[in-house]
Design a protein around this motif. Structure first.
Motif, PDB file in Angstrom:
ATOM      1  N   ALA A 226       0.830  -1.206   0.000  1.00  0.00           N
ATOM      2  CA  ALA A 226       0.000   0.000   0.000  1.00  0.00           C
ATOM      3  C   ALA A 226       0.864   1.254   0.000  1.00  0.00           C
ATOM      4  O   ALA A 226       0.555   2.240  -0.686  1.00  0.00           O
ATOM      5  N   ALA A 227       1.972   1.237   0.749  1.00  0.00           N
ATOM      6  CA  ALA A 227       2.854   2.408   0.793  1.00  0.00           C
ATOM      7  C   ALA A 227       3.477   2.680  -0.567  1.00  0.00           C
ATOM      8  O   ALA A 227       3.577   3.841  -0.994  1.00  0.00           O
ATOM      9  N   VAL A 228       3.884   1.634  -1.272  1.00  0.00           N
ATOM     10  CA  VAL A 228       4.469   1.811  -2.605  1.00  0.00           C
ATOM     11  C   VAL A 228       3.430   2.388  -3.562  1.00  0.00           C
ATOM     12  O   VAL A 228       3.723   3.301  -4.356  1.00  0.00           O
ATOM     13  N   LEU A 229       2.205   1.885  -3.498  1.00  0.00           N
ATOM     14  CA  LEU A 229       1.165   2.379  -4.398  1.00  0.00           C
ATOM     15  C   LEU A 229       0.773   3.821  -4.076  1.00  0.00           C
ATOM     16  O   LEU A 229       0.486   4.612  -4.987  1.00  0.00           O
ATOM     17  N   VAL A 230       0.778   4.183  -2.803  1.00  0.00           N
ATOM     18  CA  VAL A 230       0.507   5.581  -2.434  1.00  0.00           C
ATOM     19  C   VAL A 230       1.615   6.480  -2.976  1.00  0.00           C
ATOM     20  O   VAL A 230       1.350   7.578  -3.504  1.00  0.00           O
ATOM     21  N   ALA A 231       2.865   6.019  -2.877  1.00  0.00           N
ATOM     22  CA  ALA A 231       3.983   6.809  -3.414  1.00  0.00           C
ATOM     23  C   ALA A 231       3.867   6.958  -4.926  1.00  0.00           C
ATOM     24  O   ALA A 231       4.138   8.032  -5.485  1.00  0.00           O
ATOM     25  N   ALA A 232       3.457   5.881  -5.617  1.00  0.00           N
ATOM     26  CA  ALA A 232       3.281   5.965  -7.072  1.00  0.00           C
ATOM     27  C   ALA A 232       2.168   6.943  -7.424  1.00  0.00           C
ATOM     28  O   ALA A 232       2.288   7.715  -8.393  1.00  0.00           O
ATOM     29  N   THR A 233       1.084   6.925  -6.652  1.00  0.00           N
ATOM     30  CA  THR A 233      -0.017   7.870  -6.899  1.00  0.00           C
ATOM     31  C   THR A 233       0.445   9.306  -6.699  1.00  0.00           C
ATOM     32  O   THR A 233       0.090  10.202  -7.478  1.00  0.00           O
ATOM     33  N   ALA A 234       1.238   9.526  -5.661  1.00  0.00           N
ATOM     34  CA  ALA A 234       1.772  10.872  -5.436  1.00  0.00           C
ATOM     35  C   ALA A 234       2.677  11.295  -6.585  1.00  0.00           C
ATOM     36  O   ALA A 234       2.648  12.459  -7.017  1.00  0.00           O
ATOM     37  N   ALA A 235       3.479  10.357  -7.107  1.00  0.00           N
ATOM     38  CA  ALA A 235       4.370  10.683  -8.223  1.00  0.00           C
ATOM     39  C   ALA A 235       3.574  11.073  -9.465  1.00  0.00           C
ATOM     40  O   ALA A 235       4.033  11.890 -10.273  1.00  0.00           O
ATOM     41  N   LEU A 236       2.392  10.509  -9.628  1.00  0.00           N
ATOM     42  CA  LEU A 236       1.565  10.857 -10.783  1.00  0.00           C
ATOM     43  C   LEU A 236       1.230  12.345 -10.805  1.00  0.00           C
ATOM     44  O   LEU A 236       1.108  12.946 -11.878  1.00  0.00           O
ATOM     45  N   PHE A 237       1.094  12.943  -9.628  1.00  0.00           N
ATOM     46  CA  PHE A 237       0.685  14.348  -9.568  1.00  0.00           C
ATOM     47  C   PHE A 237       1.857  15.310  -9.748  1.00  0.00           C
ATOM     48  O   PHE A 237       1.683  16.518  -9.620  1.00  0.00           O
ATOM     49  N   THR A 238       3.038  14.762 -10.045  1.00  0.00           N
ATOM     50  CA  THR A 238       4.133  15.617 -10.504  1.00  0.00           C
ATOM     51  C   THR A 238       4.037  15.875 -12.006  1.00  0.00           C
ATOM     52  O   THR A 238       4.755  16.731 -12.526  1.00  0.00           O
ATOM     53  N   LEU A 239       3.177  15.134 -12.697  1.00  0.00           N
ATOM     54  CA  LEU A 239       2.983  15.350 -14.128  1.00  0.00           C
ATOM     55  C   LEU A 239       2.158  16.614 -14.356  1.00  0.00           C
ATOM     56  O   LEU A 239       1.393  17.032 -13.477  1.00  0.00           O
ATOM     57  N   PRO A 240       2.279  17.235 -15.521  1.00  0.00           N
ATOM     58  CA  PRO A 240       1.555  18.496 -15.764  1.00  0.00           C
ATOM     59  C   PRO A 240       0.048  18.293 -15.779  1.00  0.00           C
ATOM     60  O   PRO A 240      -0.462  17.240 -16.160  1.00  0.00           O
ATOM     61  N   ASP A 241      -0.664  19.324 -15.359  1.00  0.00           N
ATOM     62  CA  ASP A 241      -2.121  19.298 -15.366  1.00  0.00           C
ATOM     63  C   ASP A 241      -2.651  19.375 -16.796  1.00  0.00           C
ATOM     64  O   ASP A 241      -1.980  19.875 -17.701  1.00  0.00           O
TER      65      ASP A 241
END
Length: 257
Positions: free
Chosen positions: A178-193
């Protein structure tokens, strides 16, 4: 037949069935929302341009509906072959063992990596929504999101396997995943809007997105279920005794006398 060919054929069969089911589902239930979005876009274009500037559509909506089912079936076939190849890579020592749980785990991982995590960052939009000049940018952003999703799920899978080999308990394994998937989700929001305007009613937009989720979920669930069931069938057949030849049956009768 080679076990590899058999497994790939199972994947293609499962994917074709899943693609056909999801295409039919989308045609019957999701397409009405898409049709309303297309009509709104056509009305907006008609208001912005004169009649002489209007371009007739290349394909009618009826043709596009048929194309949708064909496209989802073809997508399912390709996805099924890739699914089988990944399954073979992960379980090459015993490809037919534990077919159902393996198929379900791989289905959940594939759905999360390839579709769900990218969707969280870039939800689907109806056709015609967005600036045509940003299509390339939006496509690259979606592929970047898919790459992050794949990396996150692969890392979570590898970590789970490592912890399991070390004898870690289920709570530890699941919390780390779950921690890895939360980190991956957070990384997604570094992409441009996505800065394109969503000039469709909010209700229609979210109705379209909900149907998109349902269609994708059906595609992956049907793929995993069909692959697992066919694997269970293959495993049962592998346990059956091989049929005796005519000469072997004759020797058995002679020995019994």
């Amino acid at each position: 037949m080679s076990p590899v060919i058999t497994l790939l054929a199972r994947g293609a069969t499962s994917g074709g069935v899943a693609g056909l089911l999801s295409g039919a589902f989308s045609y019957l239930l999701a397409e009405p929302s898409m049709d309303r979005a297309v009509r709104l876009e056509a009305a907006r274009e008609a208001a912005e341009h004169s009649a002489t500037d209007h371009h007739a559509e290349v394909f009618s909506r009826a043709t596009q509906h048929v194309g949708l089912v064909v496209a989802t079936t073809a997508t399912g076939l390709a996805l099924g072959v890739l699914f089988a190849a990944v399954h073979l890579f992960l379980h090459r020592r015993a490809p037919h063992a534990d077919a159902w749980p393996r198929a379900m785990r791989l289905t959940a991982a594939g759905f999360a990596a390839v579709w769900l995590l990218p969707f969280v960052r870039y939800p689907s939009s109806p056709p015609g929504v967005g600036d045509p000049g940003t299509v390339g940018q939006r496509t690259l952003a979606w592929f970047a999101a898919m790459g992050i999703g794949l990396i996150g799920v692969v890392l979570a899978w590898a970590l789970h396997s490592h912890l399991e080999s070390r004898g870690a308990g289920a709570p530890t394994r699941q919390l780390c995943v779950a921690a890895v998937l939360v980190a991956a989700t957070a990384a997604l929001f570094t992409l441009p809007d996505n800065t394109d305007a969503m000039d469709v009613p909010a209700g229609l937009l979210w109705e379209f997105r909900l149907w998109s989720v349902a269609t994708a979920l059906l595609l992956w669930a049907a793929l995993g279920a069909a692959f697992g069931l066919l694997g269970e069938r293959a495993a049962r057949r592998a346990l059956l005794p091989a049929p005796e030849s005519g000469a072997a049956r004759a020797r058995t009768r002679l020995a019994a006398r």
